[in-house]
Motif scaffolding. Structure first.
Motif, short mmCIF file in Angstrom:
data_model
loop_
_atom_site.label_atom_id
_atom_site.label_comp_id
_atom_site.label_asym_id
_atom_site.label_seq_id
_atom_site.Cartn_x
_atom_site.Cartn_y
_atom_site.Cartn_z
N THR A 150 -1.01 15.14 -11.61
CA THR A 150 -0.44 16.46 -11.81
C THR A 150 -1.17 17.38 -10.85
O THR A 150 -2.40 17.34 -10.77
N LEU A 151 -0.42 18.16 -10.08
CA LEU A 151 -1.06 19.00 -9.07
C LEU A 151 -2.19 19.82 -9.67
O LEU A 151 -2.05 20.43 -10.73
N GLY A 152 -3.34 19.79 -8.98
CA GLY A 152 -4.53 20.48 -9.45
C GLY A 152 -5.47 19.61 -10.24
O GLY A 152 -6.61 20.01 -10.50
N GLN A 153 -5.04 18.40 -10.60
CA GLN A 153 -5.88 17.48 -11.37
C GLN A 153 -6.22 16.26 -10.52
O GLN A 153 -5.61 16.00 -9.49
N ARG A 154 -7.21 15.50 -10.96
CA ARG A 154 -7.64 14.33 -10.22
C ARG A 154 -6.58 13.24 -10.29
O ARG A 154 -5.92 13.05 -11.32
N PRO A 155 -6.39 12.48 -9.19
CA PRO A 155 -5.40 11.40 -9.22
C PRO A 155 -5.86 10.23 -10.08
O PRO A 155 -7.05 9.93 -10.18
N THR A 156 -4.89 9.57 -10.70
CA THR A 156 -5.13 8.36 -11.48
C THR A 156 -4.53 7.18 -10.74
O THR A 156 -3.29 7.09 -10.62
N PRO A 157 -5.33 6.27 -10.19
CA PRO A 157 -4.78 5.12 -9.45
C PRO A 157 -3.89 4.26 -10.34
O PRO A 157 -4.22 3.97 -11.49
N ILE A 158 -2.76 3.82 -9.77
CA ILE A 158 -1.88 2.89 -10.47
C ILE A 158 -1.77 1.56 -9.73
O ILE A 158 -1.41 0.54 -10.33
N VAL A 159 -2.08 1.54 -8.42
CA VAL A 159 -2.14 0.30 -7.64
C VAL A 159 -3.35 0.41 -6.72
O VAL A 159 -3.48 1.38 -5.97
N THR A 160 -4.23 -0.58 -6.76
CA THR A 160 -5.39 -0.62 -5.88
C THR A 160 -5.39 -1.96 -5.14
O THR A 160 -4.58 -2.84 -5.42
N GLY A 161 -6.30 -2.09 -4.18
CA GLY A 161 -6.47 -3.36 -3.50
C GLY A 161 -5.49 -3.61 -2.37
O GLY A 161 -5.41 -4.74 -1.86
N ILE A 162 -4.76 -2.58 -1.92
CA ILE A 162 -3.91 -2.74 -0.74
C ILE A 162 -4.84 -2.84 0.47
O ILE A 162 -5.73 -2.00 0.64
N PRO A 163 -4.68 -3.84 1.33
CA PRO A 163 -5.63 -4.04 2.44
C PRO A 163 -5.80 -2.80 3.31
O PRO A 163 -4.84 -2.05 3.56
N ILE A 164 -7.01 -2.61 3.79
CA ILE A 164 -7.40 -1.44 4.55
C ILE A 164 -7.86 -1.85 5.94
O ILE A 164 -8.41 -2.94 6.13
N SER A 165 -7.64 -0.97 6.90
CA SER A 165 -8.12 -1.17 8.25
C SER A 165 -8.08 0.18 8.96
O SER A 165 -7.54 1.15 8.44
N GLY A 166 -8.62 0.22 10.17
CA GLY A 166 -8.47 1.42 10.98
C GLY A 166 -7.05 1.61 11.47
O GLY A 166 -6.67 2.69 11.91
N VAL A 167 -6.24 0.54 11.39
CA VAL A 167 -4.84 0.57 11.81
C VAL A 167 -3.98 -0.14 10.77
O VAL A 167 -4.48 -0.87 9.93
N HIS A 168 -2.68 0.10 10.83
CA HIS A 168 -1.68 -0.63 10.05
C HIS A 168 -1.93 -0.52 8.56
O HIS A 168 -2.04 -1.53 7.85
N ASN A 169 -2.00 0.70 8.07
CA ASN A 169 -2.18 0.94 6.64
C ASN A 169 -0.87 1.21 5.91
O ASN A 169 -0.89 1.45 4.70
N GLY A 170 0.27 1.16 6.60
CA GLY A 170 1.52 1.49 5.93
C GLY A 170 1.46 2.90 5.39
O GLY A 170 1.01 3.82 6.07
N GLY A 171 1.91 3.09 4.16
CA GLY A 171 1.65 4.37 3.50
C GLY A 171 2.84 5.16 3.02
O GLY A 171 2.66 6.18 2.35
N ARG A 172 4.07 4.75 3.30
CA ARG A 172 5.21 5.55 2.86
C ARG A 172 5.50 5.29 1.39
O ARG A 172 5.43 4.15 0.92
N LEU A 173 5.83 6.35 0.66
CA LEU A 173 6.24 6.28 -0.73
C LEU A 173 7.59 6.95 -0.89
O LEU A 173 7.86 7.98 -0.28
#
Length: 384
Positions: A150-173
């Motif tokens: 909810t805007l103004g409040q801390r985010p609550t993760p619902i999916v974690t563990g998506i691979p990370i890198s300096g490149v190719h992070n995807g990201g569209r919702l």
């Protein structure tokens, strides 16, 4: 937080005429794998020159820093993410100011900006009037993740563990017409993840608002909707509820794909159009110099792809059956530099963001900007 509004808007007038020469680099890194199949692109091929019906673009907002994702609230205002500052901005009318303004509403301190990571995609709940939920995709020091807030409040993760890198992070919702949340992920520079159904990398995911696999997903108990992707950053649906995605290739071909449930799109075995029937071929391919498209939106019967390295907006007409009709048309060629997001606004116009502060462009004094276009011939949408 409630900072004072920042005036960043001018009237929605005619097109800017100044062209900018921008130095950019490719999104591809390194040569293709030795066993990759790289074939010539299938027809239709891009046109060589901009069309006469290139739509006028007006600058809706200016002075931003890598605006990455755009989504709309029920009142018509937009929420916009900035990748590197990790801010969520509200872009919309303000009765006191007498016109549209840009107002920072929150900084996602949990996000870790660096390379192609940071605060990326954003989506508004279809039930926002009741639940007030916003969904964001962001990078941390350990992973990419999807959260609700909810805007103004801390985010609550619902999916974690998506691979990370300096490149190719995807990201569209984006929420699909089925009411489920879709997310695009990249291969994080590890090409083998795209074919691995036990990894979230190199996929399009489909989930409930709680982050659980949506009913009807093709692989039981998994979030995966399609796989074999390198780095999808654009998602859009047509009137027939078919999903399309823009995808970064490596050094040779960038793509628009029509996404089938459970489909394998071939990366890293195939870049562009191949001959192996196990993999689904793209609808359109371009060279990376004229494409590297990040955002996708459909207005009427035309899909628009906002391109980074290509510094243009491609318009691709679709048939009622979801195929490509005629040749893709380039628009806004080098007029605004690198283009990142594309989204259809509630009024039927097209919003496009620039990305000239992302480390690969040459920013103009106004950058980065949000552009508004009313495409001629976009399924009955006329000029403004």
């Amino acid at each position: 937080m409630s900072p004072s509004p920042q005036r960043l808007v001018r009237p929605l007038a005619g097109a800017l005429a100044a062209a900018m020469l921008l130095a950019t680099t490719a999104c591809g890194f390194g040569p293709p794998d030795a066993d990759a199949t790289i074939d010539a692109p299938a027809l239709p091929v891009p046109t060589a020159t901009p069309p006469d019906d290139d739509p006028a673009a007006s600058v809706l907002a200016r002075g931003l820093e890598v605006p990455w994702g755009v989504a709309f609230l029920p009142d018509g205002a937009a929420v916009v993410t900035e990748r590197d500052t990790r801010r969520i901005l509200r872009v919309g009318p303000d009765s006191d100011a007498g016109g549209p303004v840009v107002r920072p509403v929150q900084t996602i301190t949990e996000a870790d900006a660096g390379g192609e990571g940071g605060l990326l995609g954003i989506a508004v709940s279809p039930r926002y009037a009741d639940d007030k939920k916003i969904f964001i995709y962001y990078t941390t020091a350990r992973d990419n993740r999807i959260a609700q807030l909810t805007l103004g409040q801390r985010p609550t993760p619902i999916v974690t563990g998506i691979p990370i890198s300096g490149v190719h992070n995807g990201g569209r919702l984006a929420f699909g017409p089925d009411g489920h949340l879709y997310a695009s992920t990249g291969d994080a520079g590890r090409t083998g993840l795209s074919q691995d159904l036990n990894s979230l990398g190199g996929k399009i995911l489909r989930m409930t608002p709680l982050g659980q696999p949506a009913p009807g997903n093709p692989f039981p108990g998994k979030l995966i909707w399609s796989y074999g992707h390198r780095n999808v950053q654009g998602l859009a649906w047509d009137a027939g509820k078919r999903l399309y995605a823009t995808e970064f290739g490596q050094n040779t071909w960038d793509e628009i794909n029509r996404i089938d449930k459970g489909g394998n799109y071939g990366w890293p075995i195939v870049e562009g159009t191949g001959t192996d029937s196990r993999y689904i071929n793209p609808l359109v391919t371009w060279t990376t110099d004229e494409a590297s498209c990040s955002g996708a939106a459909i207005v009427g019967s035309t899909i628009f792809a906002a391109c980074l390295r290509g510094r243009r907006l491609w318009a691709v007409d679709l048939t009622p059956d979801g195929d490509v009709f005629g040749a893709p048309r380039p628009m806004l060629v080098e007029g605004y530099g690198r283009l990142r997001a594309a989204v259809r606004a509630p009024d039927g116009s097209l919003w496009v963001t620039t990305s000239n502060h992302d480390g690969r462009g040459t920013p103009a004094p106004d950058d980065d900007r949000i552009l508004r276009l009313v495409p001629a011939g976009g399924g009955g949408v006329g000029r403004s």
